[in-house]
Design a protein around this motif. Structure first.
Motif, PDB file in Angstrom:
ATOM      1  N   ARG A 135       0.836  -1.206   0.000  1.00 20.87           N
ATOM      2  CA  ARG A 135       0.000   0.000   0.000  1.00 20.87           C
ATOM      3  C   ARG A 135       0.870   1.256   0.000  1.00 20.87           C
ATOM      4  N   ARG A 136       1.916   1.271   0.821  1.00 21.66           N
ATOM      5  CA  ARG A 136       2.796   2.443   0.880  1.00 21.66           C
ATOM      6  C   ARG A 136       3.501   2.681  -0.450  1.00 21.66           C
ATOM      7  N   ALA A 137       3.942   1.621  -1.105  1.00 18.52           N
ATOM      8  CA  ALA A 137       4.601   1.767  -2.403  1.00 18.52           C
ATOM      9  C   ALA A 137       3.625   2.347  -3.429  1.00 18.52           C
ATOM     10  N   LEU A 138       2.390   1.877  -3.404  1.00 20.39           N
ATOM     11  CA  LEU A 138       1.374   2.412  -4.315  1.00 20.39           C
ATOM     12  C   LEU A 138       1.175   3.904  -4.057  1.00 20.39           C
ATOM     13  N   GLU A 139       1.031   4.285  -2.794  1.00 22.74           N
ATOM     14  CA  GLU A 139       0.840   5.697  -2.442  1.00 22.74           C
ATOM     15  C   GLU A 139       2.018   6.543  -2.881  1.00 22.74           C
ATOM     16  N   SER A 140       3.220   6.070  -2.642  1.00 23.03           N
ATOM     17  CA  SER A 140       4.420   6.816  -3.006  1.00 23.03           C
ATOM     18  C   SER A 140       4.496   7.025  -4.521  1.00 23.03           C
ATOM     19  N   ASN A 141       4.248   5.966  -5.277  1.00 23.30           N
ATOM     20  CA  ASN A 141       4.281   6.085  -6.739  1.00 23.30           C
ATOM     21  C   ASN A 141       3.183   7.006  -7.252  1.00 23.30           C
ATOM     22  N   LEU A 142       2.026   6.961  -6.613  1.00 16.55           N
ATOM     23  CA  LEU A 142       0.926   7.834  -7.012  1.00 16.55           C
ATOM     24  C   LEU A 142       1.279   9.293  -6.743  1.00 16.55           C
ATOM     25  N   GLU A 143       1.862   9.579  -5.600  1.00 11.52           N
ATOM     26  CA  GLU A 143       2.255  10.959  -5.278  1.00 11.52           C
ATOM     27  C   GLU A 143       3.290  11.491  -6.261  1.00 11.52           C
ATOM     28  N   VAL A 144       4.286  10.685  -6.567  1.00  8.61           N
ATOM     29  CA  VAL A 144       5.328  11.128  -7.514  1.00  8.61           C
ATOM     30  C   VAL A 144       4.718  11.331  -8.902  1.00  8.61           C
ATOM     31  N   LEU A 145       3.872  10.424  -9.329  1.00  6.38           N
ATOM     32  CA  LEU A 145       3.226  10.563 -10.636  1.00  6.38           C
ATOM     33  C   LEU A 145       2.392  11.835 -10.705  1.00  6.38           C
ATOM     34  N   LEU A 146       1.574  12.055  -9.695  1.00 11.81           N
ATOM     35  CA  LEU A 146       0.730  13.258  -9.681  1.00 11.81           C
ATOM     36  C   LEU A 146       1.579  14.529  -9.647  1.00 11.81           C
ATOM     37  N   MET A 147       2.649  14.528  -8.869  1.00  2.83           N
ATOM     38  CA  MET A 147       3.520  15.701  -8.805  1.00  2.83           C
ATOM     39  C   MET A 147       4.107  16.009 -10.186  1.00  2.83           C
ATOM     40  N   HIS A 148       4.589  14.989 -10.870  1.00  2.89           N
ATOM     41  CA  HIS A 148       5.191  15.227 -12.184  1.00  2.89           C
ATOM     42  C   HIS A 148       4.153  15.616 -13.232  1.00  2.89           C
ATOM     43  N   LEU A 149       2.941  15.095 -13.115  1.00  2.00           N
ATOM     44  CA  LEU A 149       1.879  15.537 -14.023  1.00  2.00           C
ATOM     45  C   LEU A 149       1.554  17.008 -13.780  1.00  2.00           C
ATOM     46  N   LEU A 150       1.541  17.425 -12.511  1.00  2.00           N
ATOM     47  CA  LEU A 150       1.315  18.845 -12.201  1.00  2.00           C
ATOM     48  C   LEU A 150       2.431  19.713 -12.771  1.00  2.00           C
ATOM     49  N   LYS A 151       3.655  19.296 -12.543  1.00  4.45           N
ATOM     50  CA  LYS A 151       4.793  20.058 -13.069  1.00  4.45           C
ATOM     51  C   LYS A 151       4.733  20.126 -14.588  1.00  4.45           C
ATOM     52  N   TYR A 152       4.382  19.021 -15.217  1.00  7.04           N
ATOM     53  CA  TYR A 152       4.279  18.966 -16.673  1.00  7.04           C
ATOM     54  C   TYR A 152       3.201  19.933 -17.165  1.00  7.04           C
ATOM     55  N   GLN A 153       2.091  19.989 -16.440  1.00  6.24           N
ATOM     56  CA  GLN A 153       0.989  20.861 -16.833  1.00  6.24           C
ATOM     57  C   GLN A 153       1.327  22.336 -16.623  1.00  6.24           C
ATOM     58  N   ILE A 154       1.954  22.665 -15.500  1.00  4.04           N
ATOM     59  CA  ILE A 154       2.196  24.066 -15.131  1.00  4.04           C
ATOM     60  C   ILE A 154       3.466  24.628 -15.759  1.00  4.04           C
ATOM     61  N   GLN A 155       4.519  23.867 -15.765  1.00  3.12           N
ATOM     62  CA  GLN A 155       5.809  24.360 -16.256  1.00  3.12           C
ATOM     63  C   GLN A 155       6.054  23.874 -17.682  1.00  3.12           C
ATOM     64  N   THR A 156       5.277  24.381 -18.596  1.00  3.75           N
ATOM     65  CA  THR A 156       5.369  23.908 -19.982  1.00  3.75           C
ATOM     66  C   THR A 156       6.754  24.149 -20.584  1.00  3.75           C
ATOM     67  N   GLN A 157       7.405  25.218 -20.173  1.00  5.86           N
ATOM     68  CA  GLN A 157       8.731  25.533 -20.704  1.00  5.86           C
ATOM     69  C   GLN A 157       9.815  24.585 -20.184  1.00  5.86           C
ATOM     70  N   ARG A 158       9.505  23.830 -19.141  1.00  8.89           N
ATOM     71  CA  ARG A 158      10.494  22.933 -18.544  1.00  8.89           C
ATOM     72  C   ARG A 158      10.196  21.457 -18.841  1.00  8.89           C
ATOM     73  N   ARG A 159       9.296  21.187 -19.746  1.00  5.68           N
ATOM     74  CA  ARG A 159       9.000  19.797 -20.098  1.00  5.68           C
ATOM     75  C   ARG A 159      10.252  19.173 -20.712  1.00  5.68           C
ATOM     76  N   SER A 160      10.553  17.998 -20.253  1.00 10.35           N
ATOM     77  CA  SER A 160      11.765  17.343 -20.748  1.00 10.35           C
ATOM     78  C   SER A 160      11.521  15.848 -20.888  1.00 10.35           C
TER      79      SER A 160
END
Length: 156
Positions: free
Chosen positions: A57-82
């Motif tokens: 369960r903890r591994a699932l939560e951790s992966n979900l948090e990292v995925l969501l964070m990077h999706l947010l960064k991808y959405q907001i920081q369009t100039q920094r997409r890599s």
């Protein structure tokens, strides 16, 4: 061949658990294979099995948090997409999909923790980007289905 502690150093299976965890695992597996249930250290075996479930369960939560964070960064920081950001999205999505495929009973847990994980991801995104928390939507702009979709990437 299984390494063993001298009998004089081991007074019980529970002591073995404390003194040499790897040997305890090997011994426990062998006892289970032999169906020698009376010799099992049931208390520690039950604890280890419960811990394994919590770890999943903890591994699932951790992966979900990292995925969501990077999706947010991808959405907001369009100039920094890599490619690195896209790789991280792909990798954590893959880990979540694999966990859900191997243990379908984790899906209700995934659904329960989605919003909580999003809030944690918002906080992580603030730290990663240095942007104010208000930059990131209070509610997840992504659905659980979208984040599991291998072709989904957020728009600007």
């Amino acid at each position: 061949m299984t390494a063993q502690l001298p009998e004089s150093q081991i007074t019980s299976r529970s002591d073995l658990y404390e003194q040499d965890f790897y040997l305890w695992i090997q011994t426990t597996a062998e006892l289970l294979k032999q169906k020698n249930f009376t010799q099992l250290d049931l208390e520690n075996l039950i604890e280890e099995i419960e811990t394994m479930g919590r770890s999943e369960r903890r591994a699932l939560e951790s992966n979900l948090e990292v995925l969501l964070m990077h999706l947010l960064k991808y959405q907001i920081q369009t100039q920094r997409r890599s490619p690195s950001c896209q790789y991280t999205i792909l990798e954590h999505r893959r880990r979540i999909e694999k966990a859900l495929k191997e243990s379908p009973s984790l899906k209700p847990h995934f659904d329960r923790i989605f919003e909580e994980s999003y809030q944690a991801a918002r906080g992580l995104a603030v730290i990663e980007t240095g942007l104010p928390i208000a930059t990131f939507p209070e509610q997840s702009p992504f659905t659980p289905q979208q984040i599991l979709d291998p072709d989904f990437l957020p728009e600007s």
